[in-house]
Design a protein around this motif. Sequence first.
Motif, PDB file in Angstrom:
ATOM      1  N   GLN A 147       0.838  -1.191   0.000  1.00 58.18           N
ATOM      2  CA  GLN A 147       0.000   0.000   0.000  1.00 58.18           C
ATOM      3  C   GLN A 147       0.877   1.247   0.000  1.00 58.18           C
ATOM      4  OE1 GLN A 147      -2.998  -0.365  -0.588  1.00 58.18           O
ATOM      5  NE2 GLN A 147      -3.968  -2.008   0.564  1.00 58.18           N
ATOM      6  N   SER A 148       0.411   2.295  -0.658  1.00 61.82           N
ATOM      7  CA  SER A 148       1.168   3.541  -0.766  1.00 61.82           C
ATOM      8  C   SER A 148       2.578   3.246  -1.263  1.00 61.82           C
ATOM      9  CB  SER A 148       1.223   4.268   0.589  1.00 61.82           C
ATOM     10  OG  SER A 148       1.742   5.560   0.450  1.00 61.82           O
ATOM     11  N   ALA A 149       2.618   2.560  -2.397  1.00 60.00           N
ATOM     12  CA  ALA A 149       3.881   2.019  -2.899  1.00 60.00           C
ATOM     13  C   ALA A 149       4.859   3.080  -3.383  1.00 60.00           C
ATOM     14  CB  ALA A 149       3.599   1.032  -4.036  1.00 60.00           C
ATOM     15  N   ALA A 150       4.410   4.317  -3.544  1.00 58.02           N
ATOM     16  CA  ALA A 150       5.328   5.385  -3.949  1.00 58.02           C
ATOM     17  C   ALA A 150       5.875   6.159  -2.763  1.00 58.02           C
ATOM     18  CB  ALA A 150       4.618   6.356  -4.899  1.00 58.02           C
ATOM     19  N   ARG A 175      -0.437   9.881 -10.687  1.00 57.22           N
ATOM     20  CA  ARG A 175       0.848  10.448 -11.108  1.00 57.22           C
ATOM     21  C   ARG A 175       2.014   9.527 -10.782  1.00 57.22           C
ATOM     22  NH1 ARG A 175       4.625  13.583  -7.984  1.00 57.22           N
ATOM     23  NH2 ARG A 175       4.256  13.372  -5.735  1.00 57.22           N
ATOM     24  N   ASN A 176       1.808   8.563  -9.873  1.00 61.19           N
ATOM     25  CA  ASN A 176       2.902   7.699  -9.442  1.00 61.19           C
ATOM     26  C   ASN A 176       2.825   6.282 -10.014  1.00 61.19           C
ATOM     27  OD1 ASN A 176       4.348   9.547  -7.800  1.00 61.19           O
ATOM     28  ND2 ASN A 176       2.804   9.314  -6.191  1.00 61.19           N
ATOM     29  N   ILE A 177       1.855   6.024 -10.887  1.00 61.37           N
ATOM     30  CA  ILE A 177       1.727   4.681 -11.453  1.00 61.37           C
ATOM     31  C   ILE A 177       2.993   4.288 -12.225  1.00 61.37           C
ATOM     32  CG2 ILE A 177       0.490   3.297 -13.166  1.00 61.37           C
ATOM     33  CD1 ILE A 177      -0.995   3.636 -10.509  1.00 61.37           C
ATOM     34  N   GLY A 178       3.460   5.179 -13.096  1.00 52.51           N
ATOM     35  CA  GLY A 178       4.674   4.890 -13.851  1.00 52.51           C
ATOM     36  C   GLY A 178       5.885   4.743 -12.948  1.00 52.51           C
ATOM     37  N   PHE A 179       5.908   5.536 -11.869  1.00 55.49           N
ATOM     38  CA  PHE A 179       7.029   5.487 -10.929  1.00 55.49           C
ATOM     39  C   PHE A 179       7.142   4.117 -10.276  1.00 55.49           C
ATOM     40  CE2 PHE A 179       8.314   6.221  -6.388  1.00 55.49           C
ATOM     41  CZ  PHE A 179       9.674   6.381  -6.628  1.00 55.49           C
ATOM     42  N   ILE A 180       6.034   3.585  -9.751  1.00 51.51           N
ATOM     43  CA  ILE A 180       6.153   2.299  -9.048  1.00 51.51           C
ATOM     44  C   ILE A 180       6.396   1.152 -10.027  1.00 51.51           C
ATOM     45  CG2 ILE A 180       4.826   3.100  -7.066  1.00 51.51           C
ATOM     46  CD1 ILE A 180       2.503   1.392  -7.978  1.00 51.51           C
ATOM     47  N   LYS A 181       5.938   1.307 -11.267  1.00 53.60           N
ATOM     48  CA  LYS A 181       6.286   0.293 -12.276  1.00 53.60           C
ATOM     49  C   LYS A 181       7.781   0.323 -12.567  1.00 53.60           C
ATOM     50  CE  LYS A 181       1.900  -0.256 -14.749  1.00 53.60           C
ATOM     51  NZ  LYS A 181       1.184  -0.066 -16.042  1.00 53.60           N
ATOM     52  N   SER A 182       8.357   1.533 -12.552  1.00 59.20           N
ATOM     53  CA  SER A 182       9.799   1.642 -12.801  1.00 59.20           C
ATOM     54  C   SER A 182      10.619   1.016 -11.684  1.00 59.20           C
ATOM     55  CB  SER A 182      10.194   3.115 -12.968  1.00 59.20           C
ATOM     56  OG  SER A 182      10.207   3.803 -11.720  1.00 59.20           O
ATOM     57  N   ASP A 190      -4.247   2.278  -9.382  1.00 59.94           N
ATOM     58  CA  ASP A 190      -4.564   3.672  -9.092  1.00 59.94           C
ATOM     59  C   ASP A 190      -5.678   3.686  -8.044  1.00 59.94           C
ATOM     60  OD1 ASP A 190      -5.389   6.304  -8.988  1.00 59.94           O
ATOM     61  OD2 ASP A 190      -5.557   6.557 -11.160  1.00 59.94           O
ATOM     62  N   TYR A 191      -5.313   3.952  -6.793  1.00 61.68           N
ATOM     63  CA  TYR A 191      -6.294   3.823  -5.712  1.00 61.68           C
ATOM     64  C   TYR A 191      -7.417   4.852  -5.795  1.00 61.68           C
ATOM     65  CZ  TYR A 191      -4.016   7.750  -3.296  1.00 61.68           C
ATOM     66  OH  TYR A 191      -3.504   8.986  -2.961  1.00 61.68           O
ATOM     67  N   LYS A 192      -7.210   5.923  -6.561  1.00 61.44           N
ATOM     68  CA  LYS A 192      -8.256   6.928  -6.686  1.00 61.44           C
ATOM     69  C   LYS A 192      -9.348   6.513  -7.675  1.00 61.44           C
ATOM     70  CE  LYS A 192      -5.545  10.954  -5.299  1.00 61.44           C
ATOM     71  NZ  LYS A 192      -5.097  12.324  -5.660  1.00 61.44           N
ATOM     72  N   ASN A 193      -9.018   5.588  -8.558  1.00 65.63           N
ATOM     73  CA  ASN A 193      -9.968   5.174  -9.587  1.00 65.63           C
ATOM     74  C   ASN A 193     -10.307   3.685  -9.549  1.00 65.63           C
ATOM     75  OD1 ASN A 193     -10.302   7.744 -11.047  1.00 65.63           O
ATOM     76  ND2 ASN A 193      -8.120   7.505 -11.477  1.00 65.63           N
TER      77      ASN A 193
END
Length: 310
Positions: A147-150, A175-182, A190-193
């Motif tokens: 949880q809160s992986a960024a 905004r952090n989806i690409g970051f945690i994949k990297s 995306d916890y907001k959606n």
Amino acid sequence: MKAIVIKEFGAADKLEISEIEKPQIIDDQVLIRVKAAGINPVDTKIRSGAHRSSKTLQLPAVLGKDVSGVIELTGKNVQGFKVGDAVFGCAAQTYAEYVAASPNLIVKKPENITFEEAAAVSLAALTAYQAIHEHLKIRSGQHVLVQSAAGGVGHLAVQLARIAGAVVSGTASGRNIGFIKSLGADQAIDYKNERFEEVVKDLDAVLDTMGGEILYRSIQCVKPGGTVVCLPSSTKDDPKAIQYAQERGVSLIWFMMEPKKEQLQEISDLLAAGQLKVSVEKVWPMESIVQAHQEIEAHGVRGKLVVRIA
């Protein structure tokens, strides 16, 4: 020396820069000339008076638990370090130009990371390490949700779980989806959606850095025999969460990070090898510590915040 102090508990504007006495070391300590200090959520809780340690804190007080810098003096019993060594680790009162530290809680800084990056490592990385290895006991092939992986702990936990061979899912804002994949996350939610409990099921483990409603929903995702580690200690007396976990056959664990030099050295080795990376979103000067605390309290920080001392 200059230090960031609080003279009373309260909001971030209680932080101020003052001149205080330089610490005197004992025979089993080193004196570190501080380059940078990590800013952690626990610092804001201590500053506000909400943390349990605030009750015994003598004011005025210097905050901070993460440090990086250069050794300026060693006690006569200290071995393995010398004057001029660049180091990082855990200490007390690190929002200051000098810190007295135990050699048992510091290690030499890898040459391939900056002092600012090194200052961001210790508390977050040790917390992530102990969650992944000691409490969740992640093994190759298991599926873990972070949880809160960024966040500060989360972005390091994602990497440590991947190094352990786990399949890793993580929650983050868009905004952090690409970051945690990297970082190596196999699945970014995306916890907001999206409701993560509708996306992942039958997990072996969850590292929950949030608590509250997120804890209940995390328990729902784990298969019988799995484990949830919840970091916010304020939730450990939640009888409903404990009962729900028992009903589902899920182990529910809270723990307090314990600094261990051998683990800190292993983390340092991973950093040196480029297998682990710490993300510093912003470096603040001492004069902007109020804004830095306000930013961390607003949540949404990617990785870590650091205050530059030297």
